[in-house]
Design a protein around this motif. Sequence first.
Motif, PDB file in Angstrom:
ATOM      1  N   ALA A 137     -62.871  11.590 -37.367  1.00 33.06           N
ATOM      2  CA  ALA A 137     -64.267  11.818 -37.746  1.00 33.06           C
ATOM      3  C   ALA A 137     -65.125  12.091 -36.523  1.00 33.06           C
ATOM      4  CB  ALA A 137     -64.798  10.612 -38.502  1.00 33.06           C
ATOM      5  N   LYS A 138     -64.859  11.363 -35.460  1.00 31.75           N
ATOM      6  CA  LYS A 138     -65.628  11.538 -34.228  1.00 31.75           C
ATOM      7  C   LYS A 138     -65.404  12.948 -33.670  1.00 31.75           C
ATOM      8  CE  LYS A 138     -65.848   7.539 -32.420  1.00 31.75           C
ATOM      9  NZ  LYS A 138     -65.255   6.378 -31.744  1.00 31.75           N
ATOM     10  N   GLU A 139     -64.152  13.368 -33.684  1.00 35.15           N
ATOM     11  CA  GLU A 139     -63.821  14.707 -33.182  1.00 35.15           C
ATOM     12  C   GLU A 139     -64.472  15.805 -34.011  1.00 35.15           C
ATOM     13  OE1 GLU A 139     -59.329  13.696 -31.495  1.00 35.15           O
ATOM     14  OE2 GLU A 139     -59.623  15.172 -33.081  1.00 35.15           O
ATOM     15  N   LEU A 140     -64.520  15.588 -35.320  1.00 37.20           N
ATOM     16  CA  LEU A 140     -65.020  16.623 -36.228  1.00 37.20           C
ATOM     17  C   LEU A 140     -66.509  16.490 -36.514  1.00 37.20           C
ATOM     18  CD1 LEU A 140     -62.101  16.392 -38.801  1.00 37.20           C
ATOM     19  CD2 LEU A 140     -62.413  18.189 -37.121  1.00 37.20           C
ATOM     20  N   LEU A 141     -67.161  15.521 -35.868  1.00 35.47           N
ATOM     21  CA  LEU A 141     -68.587  15.267 -36.121  1.00 35.47           C
ATOM     22  C   LEU A 141     -68.833  15.105 -37.614  1.00 35.47           C
ATOM     23  CD1 LEU A 141     -70.124  18.005 -33.780  1.00 35.47           C
ATOM     24  CD2 LEU A 141     -69.827  15.582 -33.264  1.00 35.47           C
ATOM     25  N   MET A 142     -68.027  14.243 -38.201  1.00 36.81           N
ATOM     26  CA  MET A 142     -68.021  14.107 -39.649  1.00 36.81           C
ATOM     27  C   MET A 142     -68.060  12.635 -40.027  1.00 36.81           C
ATOM     28  SD  MET A 142     -65.120  15.954 -41.915  1.00 36.81           S
ATOM     29  CE  MET A 142     -65.228  17.675 -41.466  1.00 36.81           C
ATOM     30  N   ASP A 143     -68.540  12.337 -41.217  1.00 35.20           N
ATOM     31  CA  ASP A 143     -68.555  10.955 -41.679  1.00 35.20           C
ATOM     32  C   ASP A 143     -67.114  10.447 -41.841  1.00 35.20           C
ATOM     33  OD1 ASP A 143     -70.744   9.179 -43.807  1.00 35.20           O
ATOM     34  OD2 ASP A 143     -68.693   8.582 -43.338  1.00 35.20           O
ATOM     35  N   PRO A 144     -66.781   9.268 -41.279  1.00 41.52           N
ATOM     36  CA  PRO A 144     -65.420   8.737 -41.382  1.00 41.52           C
ATOM     37  C   PRO A 144     -64.951   8.584 -42.831  1.00 41.52           C
ATOM     38  CG  PRO A 144     -66.728   7.385 -39.893  1.00 41.52           C
ATOM     39  CD  PRO A 144     -67.654   8.403 -40.466  1.00 41.52           C
ATOM     40  N   ILE A 145     -65.882   8.279 -43.721  1.00 44.06           N
ATOM     41  CA  ILE A 145     -65.502   8.091 -45.125  1.00 44.06           C
ATOM     42  C   ILE A 145     -65.039   9.403 -45.739  1.00 44.06           C
ATOM     43  CG2 ILE A 145     -66.225   7.187 -47.348  1.00 44.06           C
ATOM     44  CD1 ILE A 145     -68.468   5.737 -45.844  1.00 44.06           C
ATOM     45  N   LEU A 146     -65.688  10.503 -45.352  1.00 45.20           N
ATOM     46  CA  LEU A 146     -65.266  11.823 -45.839  1.00 45.20           C
ATOM     47  C   LEU A 146     -63.840  12.118 -45.394  1.00 45.20           C
ATOM     48  CD1 LEU A 146     -68.361  14.163 -45.378  1.00 45.20           C
ATOM     49  CD2 LEU A 146     -67.263  13.464 -47.494  1.00 45.20           C
ATOM     50  N   VAL A 147     -63.548  11.780 -44.147  1.00 42.64           N
ATOM     51  CA  VAL A 147     -62.200  12.004 -43.632  1.00 42.64           C
ATOM     52  C   VAL A 147     -61.199  11.160 -44.419  1.00 42.64           C
ATOM     53  CG1 VAL A 147     -60.707  11.825 -41.607  1.00 42.64           C
ATOM     54  CG2 VAL A 147     -63.088  12.508 -41.329  1.00 42.64           C
ATOM     55  N   ARG A 148     -61.561   9.896 -44.620  1.00 39.02           N
ATOM     56  CA  ARG A 148     -60.660   8.993 -45.339  1.00 39.02           C
ATOM     57  C   ARG A 148     -60.413   9.499 -46.762  1.00 39.02           C
ATOM     58  NH1 ARG A 148     -63.159   3.899 -43.290  1.00 39.02           N
ATOM     59  NH2 ARG A 148     -63.820   3.424 -45.384  1.00 39.02           N
ATOM     60  N   LYS A 149     -61.481   9.956 -47.412  1.00 36.10           N
ATOM     61  CA  LYS A 149     -61.352  10.503 -48.766  1.00 36.10           C
ATOM     62  C   LYS A 149     -60.413  11.696 -48.786  1.00 36.10           C
ATOM     63  CE  LYS A 149     -63.844   8.360 -51.966  1.00 36.10           C
ATOM     64  NZ  LYS A 149     -65.288   8.256 -52.111  1.00 36.10           N
ATOM     65  N   ALA A 150     -60.578  12.563 -47.811  1.00 35.51           N
ATOM     66  CA  ALA A 150     -59.753  13.769 -47.764  1.00 35.51           C
ATOM     67  C   ALA A 150     -58.289  13.403 -47.527  1.00 35.51           C
ATOM     68  CB  ALA A 150     -60.259  14.711 -46.678  1.00 35.51           C
ATOM     69  N   LEU A 151     -58.068  12.477 -46.599  1.00 34.76           N
ATOM     70  CA  LEU A 151     -56.693  12.082 -46.306  1.00 34.76           C
ATOM     71  C   LEU A 151     -56.070  11.371 -47.508  1.00 34.76           C
ATOM     72  CD1 LEU A 151     -56.904  10.924 -42.573  1.00 34.76           C
ATOM     73  CD2 LEU A 151     -56.521  13.196 -43.526  1.00 34.76           C
ATOM     74  N   ALA A 152     -56.910  10.594 -48.212  1.00 38.55           N
ATOM     75  CA  ALA A 152     -56.415   9.899 -49.405  1.00 38.55           C
ATOM     76  C   ALA A 152     -55.919  10.904 -50.447  1.00 38.55           C
ATOM     77  CB  ALA A 152     -57.512   9.028 -49.990  1.00 38.55           C
ATOM     78  N   ALA A 153     -56.581  12.064 -50.510  1.00 34.72           N
ATOM     79  CA  ALA A 153     -56.214  13.085 -51.489  1.00 34.72           C
ATOM     80  C   ALA A 153     -54.779  13.570 -51.294  1.00 34.72           C
ATOM     81  CB  ALA A 153     -57.183  14.268 -51.403  1.00 34.72           C
ATOM     82  N   THR A 154     -54.296  13.470 -50.076  1.00 38.47           N
ATOM     83  CA  THR A 154     -52.939  13.947 -49.803  1.00 38.47           C
ATOM     84  C   THR A 154     -51.889  12.901 -50.181  1.00 38.47           C
ATOM     85  OG1 THR A 154     -52.836  13.048 -47.562  1.00 38.47           O
ATOM     86  CG2 THR A 154     -53.855  15.207 -47.830  1.00 38.47           C
ATOM     87  N   GLY A 155     -52.353  11.667 -50.444  1.00 38.09           N
ATOM     88  CA  GLY A 155     -51.429  10.643 -50.899  1.00 38.09           C
ATOM     89  C   GLY A 155     -50.805   9.808 -49.797  1.00 38.09           C
ATOM     90  N   VAL A 156     -51.100  10.154 -48.563  1.00 37.54           N
ATOM     91  CA  VAL A 156     -50.541   9.378 -47.446  1.00 37.54           C
ATOM     92  C   VAL A 156     -51.269   8.044 -47.346  1.00 37.54           C
ATOM     93  CG1 VAL A 156     -50.131   9.329 -44.964  1.00 37.54           C
ATOM     94  CG2 VAL A 156     -49.988  11.486 -46.207  1.00 37.54           C
ATOM     95  N   VAL A 157     -50.510   6.971 -47.186  1.00 33.38           N
ATOM     96  CA  VAL A 157     -51.143   5.658 -47.010  1.00 33.38           C
ATOM     97  C   VAL A 157     -51.230   5.320 -45.525  1.00 33.38           C
ATOM     98  CG1 VAL A 157     -50.608   4.643 -49.245  1.00 33.38           C
ATOM     99  CG2 VAL A 157     -48.898   4.586 -47.433  1.00 33.38           C
ATOM    100  N   GLY A 158     -52.381   4.825 -45.149  1.00 31.54           N
ATOM    101  CA  GLY A 158     -52.609   4.497 -43.744  1.00 31.54           C
ATOM    102  C   GLY A 158     -52.259   3.063 -43.444  1.00 31.54           C
ATOM    103  N   VAL A 159     -52.210   2.764 -42.191  1.00 35.10           N
ATOM    104  CA  VAL A 159     -51.920   1.408 -41.749  1.00 35.10           C
ATOM    105  C   VAL A 159     -53.175   0.845 -41.073  1.00 35.10           C
ATOM    106  CG1 VAL A 159     -50.409  -0.026 -40.348  1.00 35.10           C
ATOM    107  CG2 VAL A 159     -49.548   2.125 -41.306  1.00 35.10           C
ATOM    108  N   PRO A 160     -53.724  -0.249 -41.621  1.00 34.56           N
ATOM    109  CA  PRO A 160     -54.896  -0.852 -40.991  1.00 34.56           C
ATOM    110  C   PRO A 160     -54.646  -1.115 -39.511  1.00 34.56           C
ATOM    111  CG  PRO A 160     -54.503  -1.881 -43.103  1.00 34.56           C
ATOM    112  CD  PRO A 160     -53.368  -0.936 -42.870  1.00 34.56           C
TER     113      PRO A 160
END
Lengths: 213, 213
Positions: free
Chosen positions: B39-62
């Motif tokens: 998000a920092k690199e893309l000057l974008m809201d982190p939540i938007l990034v998380r939403k987009a990544l969630a759409a791909t189905g990949v699960v992240g690691v806290p």
Amino acid sequence: MSDVNPVALPTVRRLPLMLRHIQEHIAAGDGYISSSLLAKELLMDPILVRKALAATGVVGVPRLGFPARELERSILAFLGWDSMTDAVLCGVGNMGRALLGYQGFQQYGLRIVAAFDIDPALVGKRINRIEVYPVRRMKQLIERMAVRIGIVTVPADVAQSVVDAMIGAGIRGVWNFTPFKLIVPDGVVVQRVDLASSLAVLSHQLAMTGAKQ
Amino acid sequence: MSDVNPVALPTVRRLPLMLRHIQEHIAAGDGYISSSLLAKELLMDPILVRKALAATGVVGVPRLGFPARELERSILAFLGWDSMTDAVLCGVGNMGRALLGYQGFQQYGLRIVAAFDIDPALVGKRINRIEVYPVRRMKQLIERMAVRIGIVTVPADVAQSVVDAMIGAGIRGVWNFTPFKLIVPDGVVVQRVDLASSLAVLSHQLAMTGAKQ
DNA sequence: TAGATTGTTAATCGATTAACAATC
DNA sequence: TAGATTGTTAATCGATTAACAATC
């Protein structure tokens, strides 16, 4: 800072297509155009058309519609296309050449006055009567010609440095054709033409509908 | 009919840019990427990034983020870019030539296998190893090659008839570079790359900020 | 007058943003 | 354990759509 704009962005985006249809109606001799007719032609909600036309400030006549020529004039003024704006282009590759060769920008009030490239083989050439200069002369020429719009068609890895140089020379609006988010200071506006995003939507939708059948 | 899509369109549009950054991180040797860094690199809201990544189905690691290679693979699959899709292009003018010459489509899974034009002077030529055929052979070749994507770079006044012919031959996805709204039947998807809309936003914003100062 | 269209105000819809519990 | 990050659920915001009075 940048938001003086009470008109919704999607509305601005719709105006060029409407303008084109309005101009066709004018050419066909129509004095008035109704939003409902325009909506039918554009496969669009009539209210959206009305909202967009309202943004230009033109008042319509019930039963008749909107005066066509006045509409054309107001849309052109609203978009800033009623007078010519000079632009420079940096990066005479495939996309750069295509844009230099495109005749239609004139009707959008855009005139490319100079092109820049690092390749010595391109420098001095003319594409569609626009001369290609070496990049090192960019700052000087932008300043001398007081150009405000810069078109970026360089490879992604040099895009940021090119745009920095442009802005340093006085460019206030950047038309970005690279697949890259450019960082610009407040007061400078950027529009990106994003082929990858467009193709992403197309291929994703295609994958969806294809999977369904 | 066309809406099997639970993922928001803006999200799909954002994925290519994220993909590019993820690939850079992979190249730099990073195993995991956090949405906050992206998000920092893309000057974008982190939540938007998380939403987009969630759409791909990949699960992240806290604490760590998302596994980079898995992310790349999933985005490519989501967009249908993990395998090559053939496309044809009609209209070898400025824009057509630029697209034919562009090497980068390969990474978007797009391979242009044939081009068409009515100009006999162009027929038989090869641009970037892609042969130009006469338009009258378009139907036959699309059918024979079972091509599903058609790229339209013809003048606006023939765009509709070209796209009708393409669809008749089996094209299911249309990439429209003309400043014109094409009419297509249900089940066929269109994406328009609208230079005029993009320029409209740029010049309008420029006119706004310019007026303010 | 009747009817079509404008223009405005309210309702709906969807995307973005915020909040917060879950997890490593 | 502490802390950063994920992932989900709720709140906000803005654009689209609907409803309707005003007007020629």
